[in-house]
Design a protein around this motif. Structure first.
Motif, PDB file in Angstrom:
ATOM      1  N   THR A 268      16.584 130.252  64.261  1.00 47.22           N
ATOM      2  CA  THR A 268      17.488 129.455  63.389  1.00 47.22           C
ATOM      3  C   THR A 268      18.607 128.424  64.228  1.00 47.22           C
ATOM      4  OG1 THR A 268      17.682 130.913  62.792  1.00 47.22           O
ATOM      5  CG2 THR A 268      20.332 131.134  63.172  1.00 47.22           C
ATOM      6  N   VAL A 269      18.622 128.687  65.525  1.00 48.86           N
ATOM      7  CA  VAL A 269      19.748 127.853  66.286  1.00 48.86           C
ATOM      8  C   VAL A 269      18.993 126.431  66.260  1.00 48.86           C
ATOM      9  CG1 VAL A 269      20.378 127.131  68.163  1.00 48.86           C
ATOM     10  CG2 VAL A 269      20.165 130.052  67.387  1.00 48.86           C
ATOM     11  N   GLN A 270      17.969 126.193  65.737  1.00 50.63           N
ATOM     12  CA  GLN A 270      17.195 124.880  65.924  1.00 50.63           C
ATOM     13  C   GLN A 270      17.313 124.667  64.510  1.00 50.63           C
ATOM     14  OE1 GLN A 270      15.250 122.982  68.493  1.00 50.63           O
ATOM     15  NE2 GLN A 270      16.178 121.581  66.551  1.00 50.63           N
ATOM     16  N   ALA A 271      17.676 124.721  63.549  1.00 51.39           N
ATOM     17  CA  ALA A 271      18.209 124.386  61.851  1.00 51.39           C
ATOM     18  C   ALA A 271      19.051 123.802  62.024  1.00 51.39           C
ATOM     19  CB  ALA A 271      17.629 125.372  60.772  1.00 51.39           C
ATOM     20  N   LEU A 272      20.109 125.149  62.803  1.00 55.40           N
ATOM     21  CA  LEU A 272      22.008 124.547  63.333  1.00 55.40           C
ATOM     22  C   LEU A 272      22.115 123.713  63.745  1.00 55.40           C
ATOM     23  CD1 LEU A 272      23.570 128.281  63.890  1.00 55.40           C
ATOM     24  CD2 LEU A 272      24.172 126.285  61.745  1.00 55.40           C
ATOM     25  N   ALA A 273      21.015 122.741  64.558  1.00 48.95           N
ATOM     26  CA  ALA A 273      21.117 121.808  65.720  1.00 48.95           C
ATOM     27  C   ALA A 273      20.664 120.331  65.101  1.00 48.95           C
ATOM     28  CB  ALA A 273      20.119 121.651  67.148  1.00 48.95           C
ATOM     29  N   ASP A 274      19.644 121.121  64.040  1.00 50.27           N
ATOM     30  CA  ASP A 274      19.423 119.776  62.913  1.00 50.27           C
ATOM     31  C   ASP A 274      20.539 119.434  61.646  1.00 50.27           C
ATOM     32  OD1 ASP A 274      16.621 119.910  63.959  1.00 50.27           O
ATOM     33  OD2 ASP A 274      16.111 121.232  62.297  1.00 50.27           O
ATOM     34  N   ILE A 275      21.311 120.239  61.513  1.00 51.50           N
ATOM     35  CA  ILE A 275      22.758 120.344  60.435  1.00 51.50           C
ATOM     36  C   ILE A 275      23.435 118.543  61.548  1.00 51.50           C
ATOM     37  CG2 ILE A 275      24.359 120.828  59.560  1.00 51.50           C
ATOM     38  CD1 ILE A 275      22.957 122.842  58.703  1.00 51.50           C
ATOM     39  N   ALA A 276      23.668 119.594  62.648  1.00 55.90           N
ATOM     40  CA  ALA A 276      24.462 118.981  63.614  1.00 55.90           C
ATOM     41  C   ALA A 276      24.466 117.803  63.875  1.00 55.90           C
ATOM     42  CB  ALA A 276      24.674 119.301  65.297  1.00 55.90           C
ATOM     43  N   GLN A 277      22.455 117.318  64.258  1.00 49.89           N
ATOM     44  CA  GLN A 277      22.272 115.584  64.321  1.00 49.89           C
ATOM     45  C   GLN A 277      22.445 114.890  63.025  1.00 49.89           C
ATOM     46  OE1 GLN A 277      20.660 114.353  66.417  1.00 49.89           O
ATOM     47  NE2 GLN A 277      20.304 112.391  64.957  1.00 49.89           N
ATOM     48  N   LEU A 278      22.310 115.890  61.220  1.00 52.90           N
ATOM     49  CA  LEU A 278      22.228 115.467  61.031  1.00 52.90           C
ATOM     50  C   LEU A 278      23.692 114.370  60.217  1.00 52.90           C
ATOM     51  CD1 LEU A 278      20.816 117.579  57.625  1.00 52.90           C
ATOM     52  CD2 LEU A 278      20.065 114.902  57.879  1.00 52.90           C
TER      53      LEU A 278
ATOM     54  N   VAL B 214      27.126 128.488  51.152  1.00 53.83           N
ATOM     55  CA  VAL B 214      25.617 129.466  52.005  1.00 53.83           C
ATOM     56  C   VAL B 214      25.974 129.499  53.557  1.00 53.83           C
ATOM     57  CG1 VAL B 214      23.004 128.151  52.474  1.00 53.83           C
ATOM     58  CG2 VAL B 214      23.969 127.570  49.997  1.00 53.83           C
ATOM     59  N   ILE B 215      25.927 129.007  54.162  1.00 56.31           N
ATOM     60  CA  ILE B 215      26.801 128.789  55.788  1.00 56.31           C
ATOM     61  C   ILE B 215      27.353 130.025  55.313  1.00 56.31           C
ATOM     62  CG2 ILE B 215      27.327 127.783  58.049  1.00 56.31           C
ATOM     63  CD1 ILE B 215      24.922 126.181  56.767  1.00 56.31           C
ATOM     64  N   ALA B 216      28.843 130.681  55.163  1.00 61.18           N
ATOM     65  CA  ALA B 216      29.103 131.500  55.420  1.00 61.18           C
ATOM     66  C   ALA B 216      28.563 133.006  54.462  1.00 61.18           C
ATOM     67  CB  ALA B 216      30.364 131.167  54.158  1.00 61.18           C
ATOM     68  N   ARG B 217      27.668 132.516  54.380  1.00 60.16           N
ATOM     69  CA  ARG B 217      27.286 133.587  53.743  1.00 60.16           C
ATOM     70  C   ARG B 217      25.894 134.210  54.520  1.00 60.16           C
ATOM     71  NH1 ARG B 217      26.796 135.199  48.002  1.00 60.16           N
ATOM     72  NH2 ARG B 217      28.345 133.713  47.094  1.00 60.16           N
TER      73      ARG B 217
ATOM     74  N   ASP C  44      18.193 126.814  54.394  1.00 57.24           N
ATOM     75  CA  ASP C  44      16.928 127.704  53.996  1.00 57.24           C
ATOM     76  C   ASP C  44      16.298 128.235  55.852  1.00 57.24           C
ATOM     77  OD1 ASP C  44      15.347 129.196  52.860  1.00 57.24           O
ATOM     78  OD2 ASP C  44      15.362 127.165  50.996  1.00 57.24           O
ATOM     79  N   ARG C  45      16.428 126.953  56.418  1.00 58.93           N
ATOM     80  CA  ARG C  45      15.457 127.544  58.305  1.00 58.93           C
ATOM     81  C   ARG C  45      16.348 128.184  58.473  1.00 58.93           C
ATOM     82  NH1 ARG C  45      14.863 123.136  61.039  1.00 58.93           N
ATOM     83  NH2 ARG C  45      15.485 121.626  59.149  1.00 58.93           N
ATOM     84  N   ILE C  46      17.163 128.413  58.590  1.00 62.23           N
ATOM     85  CA  ILE C  46      18.243 129.187  58.714  1.00 62.23           C
ATOM     86  C   ILE C  46      18.120 130.754  58.703  1.00 62.23           C
ATOM     87  CG2 ILE C  46      20.838 130.007  59.570  1.00 62.23           C
ATOM     88  CD1 ILE C  46      21.561 126.686  59.486  1.00 62.23           C
ATOM     89  N   PHE C  47      17.761 130.724  57.474  1.00 67.64           N
ATOM     90  CA  PHE C  47      17.774 132.058  56.397  1.00 67.64           C
ATOM     91  C   PHE C  47      16.134 132.210  56.750  1.00 67.64           C
ATOM     92  CE2 PHE C  47      16.573 133.517  52.074  1.00 67.64           C
ATOM     93  CZ  PHE C  47      17.770 134.687  52.360  1.00 67.64           C
TER      94      PHE C  47
ATOM     95  N   GLY D  75      26.638 133.204  58.151  1.00 69.91           N
ATOM     96  CA  GLY D  75      26.691 133.961  59.197  1.00 69.91           C
ATOM     97  C   GLY D  75      27.543 135.476  58.794  1.00 69.91           C
ATOM     98  N   ASP D  76      27.803 135.681  57.349  1.00 70.72           N
ATOM     99  CA  ASP D  76      27.508 137.106  57.458  1.00 70.72           C
ATOM    100  C   ASP D  76      26.668 138.138  57.126  1.00 70.72           C
ATOM    101  OD1 ASP D  76      28.980 139.524  55.862  1.00 70.72           O
ATOM    102  OD2 ASP D  76      28.187 139.104  54.078  1.00 70.72           O
ATOM    103  N   MET D  77      25.520 137.410  57.057  1.00 76.47           N
ATOM    104  CA  MET D  77      24.332 137.972  57.366  1.00 76.47           C
ATOM    105  C   MET D  77      23.677 138.364  58.666  1.00 76.47           C
ATOM    106  SD  MET D  77      20.387 137.359  55.684  1.00 76.47           S
ATOM    107  CE  MET D  77      18.651 137.260  55.729  1.00 76.47           C
ATOM    108  N   ALA D  78      24.390 137.476  59.275  1.00 77.07           N
ATOM    109  CA  ALA D  78      23.601 137.463  60.736  1.00 77.07           C
ATOM    110  C   ALA D  78      25.168 138.482  61.721  1.00 77.07           C
ATOM    111  CB  ALA D  78      24.750 136.326  61.377  1.00 77.07           C
ATOM    112  N   ALA D  79      26.457 138.558  60.946  1.00 79.82           N
ATOM    113  CA  ALA D  79      26.739 139.309  62.128  1.00 79.82           C
ATOM    114  C   ALA D  79      26.169 140.915  61.708  1.00 79.82           C
ATOM    115  CB  ALA D  79      28.260 138.971  61.513  1.00 79.82           C
ATOM    116  N   GLU D  80      25.975 141.193  59.873  1.00 80.49           N
ATOM    117  CA  GLU D  80      25.246 142.631  59.919  1.00 80.49           C
ATOM    118  C   GLU D  80      24.286 142.749  60.587  1.00 80.49           C
ATOM    119  OE1 GLU D  80      26.664 144.934  58.240  1.00 80.49           O
ATOM    120  OE2 GLU D  80      27.532 143.802  55.867  1.00 80.49           O
TER     121      GLU D  80
END
Length: 675
Positions: A332-342, A189-192, A254-257, A194-199
């Motif tokens: 999107t970044v806040q959701a990434l920060a939440d993953i780091a917190q997890l 999911v994270i890789a996909r 999902d929130r990153i999405f 990242g692919d979406m963000a790059a596009e």
């Protein structure tokens, strides 16, 4: 950056295949599972070669099929499913071989119940369904090994020993880390993402090549990511301990999405492409953060420091700019920060992972669902036809043809034809691979050594892509047969039999098919209802909430289901007859509704109950028109909350009118039933 480009290329290919019903899940490559299965199979093949006893190949068959039937997840579920396969396969092997020892006619009659009963496995869920399919495979193979009752019993005993060897090795001796499938699924999911963000950084292409290019790319990404998220949820539910922890990571993904959907919506609506200003600079940092998240999530103990520091810095910069675009990036970044917190909480918690949620049994039911019953009947008839034709043609290794019929024939017609194509292509490629190996390495010891990596690859790729799996599966069976029953033309026999059996399975689907599943109009109605419900929920609320996430998820699932059907029907040659171009326009308009709603959800707004009710009324009339052919509403709706949402709902209404008005409800239903 090269790792990012490699990942992007991998998932670009995967999402293209998924668009046309060809499953592609790179995250499901199970290297350790493959090596373990290879050891189970190769050790038994080596024993058969050393003792000069070809019948011991049945132990290798049992071990290999047991590894294929292993559903993963909780040990209790695995033991039950593997036990069902071992016992059911042993009884089936004895009955089929003994019946074949009497006469081919008796063998054919015995195949009817021996294939029909395992075909009912879908009643008890996908794990038992897979075991049932493999038990049916045991039946069609065993009838090609006619034995007297005593010898048939010995053959069944050899098969059981192979199954037990695989069960002991997989569950008790060589235990794969239980969280590996969950980490792989979330990493996908994270890789996909990242692919979406790059596009998104290349979003200006729609200014050069037209909006259609952007819409197609955007829809493709959103469909692939949503499918990966839901696939990950299913895998995580099977985790014995820690399902709650991993589900929290999926919710954050999902929130990153959601943030990327909103960013894509803002890019698409711009009059000019992204420039080299702050928005492009901030967006360009996002793929790097997602790449770091992907690297860490694949580790047993993710390190949160780098991701947390990068997320905090990017979040500060987004808040300093504070535009609609940077708010989407910030979400999107806040959701990434939440993953780091997890990850930090996991590293410091005394109880590493939360307890598993209860459940996860076989889901036993007494009543057989009609679709499962119809599939079992169709499967038994198709296998009898394949068996009779193979006997009449006097094919060598004819059980490969009946085996292909069993595995190709699926409950749904829409999934049988891609399985048929993949089986035939994989068989041809695998036959060529096996022929090359036999030419280069004719010595038995060398072939035995080659069986190890081939068997490992077959199991490792079994959940990734069916064509790749069949390539290695074909090579494996050809090499084992060449070792234990050496004759000329084995690769060619495998290819011919597989193609014949696959075509019989497809023919049975076309001739004996009973229409199942929803029509295009029903799926479009569900997609319209879910997307407009999401828009109404956003308009009626303030801020973000788990409830809005649930509405957004339902909208994505509804759109995905309709889009996959539209793609399948296009490949079946129904583009004009089923009005698929008009259907595609409705689906693109619905993606616009979801994008506008997600963008509004991340903005400062006031709630409006009246506007939400107006959207709900529009939705009710549209859904009625799709389901029962009622009149279409006026395209304009009264909604002052968001001009963007109004515009997209108008687009949906106009596209629905184009799809529905030229054909009567009766004609449209007939077109839908053609699938």
């Amino acid at each position: 950056m090269s790792d990012i480009q490699h990942t992007s290329l991998t998932y670009r290919l995967a999402r293209r295949l998924e668009s046309y019903s060809f499953a592609a899940a790179p995250e499901q490559i199970g290297v350790l599972e493959g090596v373990r299965a290879a050891l189970a199979v190769a050790s038994l093949v080596a024993l058969a070669v050393w003792l000069g006893r070809p019948e011991l190949s049945w132990a290798a068959f049992g071990a290999f099929w047991a590894c294929l039937s292993d559903p993963g997840g909780r040990d209790s579920l695995r033991l039950r499913v593997l036990g069902i396969f071992a016992i059911g396969g042993t009884v089936t092997a004895f009955l089929a071989a003994a019946a074949a020892g009497i006469s081919p006619v008796v063998a054919g009659l015995a195949l009817l119940p021996l294939v029909f009963l395992p075909g009912l496995g879908g009643t008890y869920g996908p794990a038992v369904s897979q075991a049932g399919t493999l038990i049916a495979v045991v039946a069609v193979v065993a009838v090609d090994f006619p034995r007297a009752p005593a010898d048939a019993l010995a053959l069944a005993g050899i098969f059981l020993c192979g199954c037990l060897w695989a069960i002991v090795l997989c569950i008790f001796v060589w235990r794969i880390p239980r969280y590996a499938p969950a980490r792989r699924a979330i990493g996908s999911v994270i890789a996909r993402l990242g692919d979406m963000a790059a596009e998104l950084l290349n979003g200006e292409r729609h200014h050069r090549q037209g909006r259609a290019v952007w819409d197609a790319m955007n829809a493709e990404h959103r469909r692939a990511v949503r499918a990966a998220i839901e696939r990950a949820r299913g895998i995580v539910l099977g985790v014995e301990n820690g399902s709650a922890y991993f589900m929290a990571e999926i919710d954050a993904a999902d929130r990153i999405f959601a943030g990327l959907i909103a960013a894509g919506h803002h890019i698409a609506d711009r009059d000019t492409p992204l420039d080299d200003g702050p928005e492009r600079s901030l967006l360009s940092r996002l793929p790097l953060l997602l790449a770091e998240a992907h690297r860490q999530v694949m580790r047993r103990d993710p390190a949160s420091a780098s991701l947390a520091a990068g997320a905090d810095a990017l979040l500060r910069d987004c808040r300093a700019t504070n535009s609609a675009m940077t708010r989407a990036i910030g979400a999107t970044v806040q959701a990434l920060a939440d993953i780091a917190q997890l990850w930090r909480q996991r590293a410091t918690a005394s109880d590493v992972l939360p307890a598993a949620t209860p459940g996860g049994g076989l889901g036993l039911r007494r009543a057989v669902p009609p679709p499962v019953l119809h599939h079992a009947i169709r499967l038994a008839i198709a296998v009898i036809l394949a068996y009779a034709l193979a006997r009449w043609l006097d094919l060598a290794f004819s059980y490969w043809a009946t085996m292909a019929t069993v595995v190709v024939l699926q409950p749904m017609a829409a999934t049988t034809w891609p399985r048929t194509v993949e089986r035939m292509l994989g068989s041809i490629a695998g036959g060529i691979l096996a022929a090359l190996i036999l030419t280069v390495l004719p010595v038995k010891l060398a072939l035995l050594l080659v069986i190890l990596p081939v068997a490992a690859a077959a199991i490792a790729f079994r959940l990734v892509n069916y064509t790749i799996f069949v390539i290695f599966l074909t090579a494996l069976f050809v090499l084992v047969t060449a070792l234990l029953q050496p004759v000329h033309g084995i690769p060619w026999a495998r290819v011919v039999n597989n193609i014949l059996g696959s075509l019989i399975g497809l023919s049975a689907t076309l001739l004996l098919w009973r229409r199942q599943g929803p029509t295009p109009r029903v799926l479009l109605a569900a997609a319209v209802e879910a997307n407009l419900a999401y828009a109404a929920a956003v308009v009626a609320s303030v801020g973000t909430s788990p409830a809005l996430d649930a509405f957004r998820r339902a909208a994505g699932i509804g759109s995905n289901a309709a889009e996959m059907l539209q793609h399948r029907m296009a490949l079946e040659g129904q583009r004009r007859r089923a009005r698929l171009v008009e259907m595609e326009a409705v689906l693109y308009a619905l993606r616009g509704v979801a994008g506008a709603s997600t963008a509004l959800a991340l903005s400062d707004r006031e709630k409006s109950t009246e506007d939400a009710e107006s959207i709900q009324r529009q939705s009710a009339v549209l859904v009625q028109a799709f389901r029962q052919g009622g009149p279409l509403p006026d395209p304009q709706i009264a909604c002052a909350a968001s001009e963007d949402i109004v515009h997209t709902i108008v687009s949906v209404t106009l596209a629905a009118r184009s799809y529905l008005e030229p054909v009567s409800a009766v004609t449209a239903d007939r077109h839908g039933s053609a699938i």
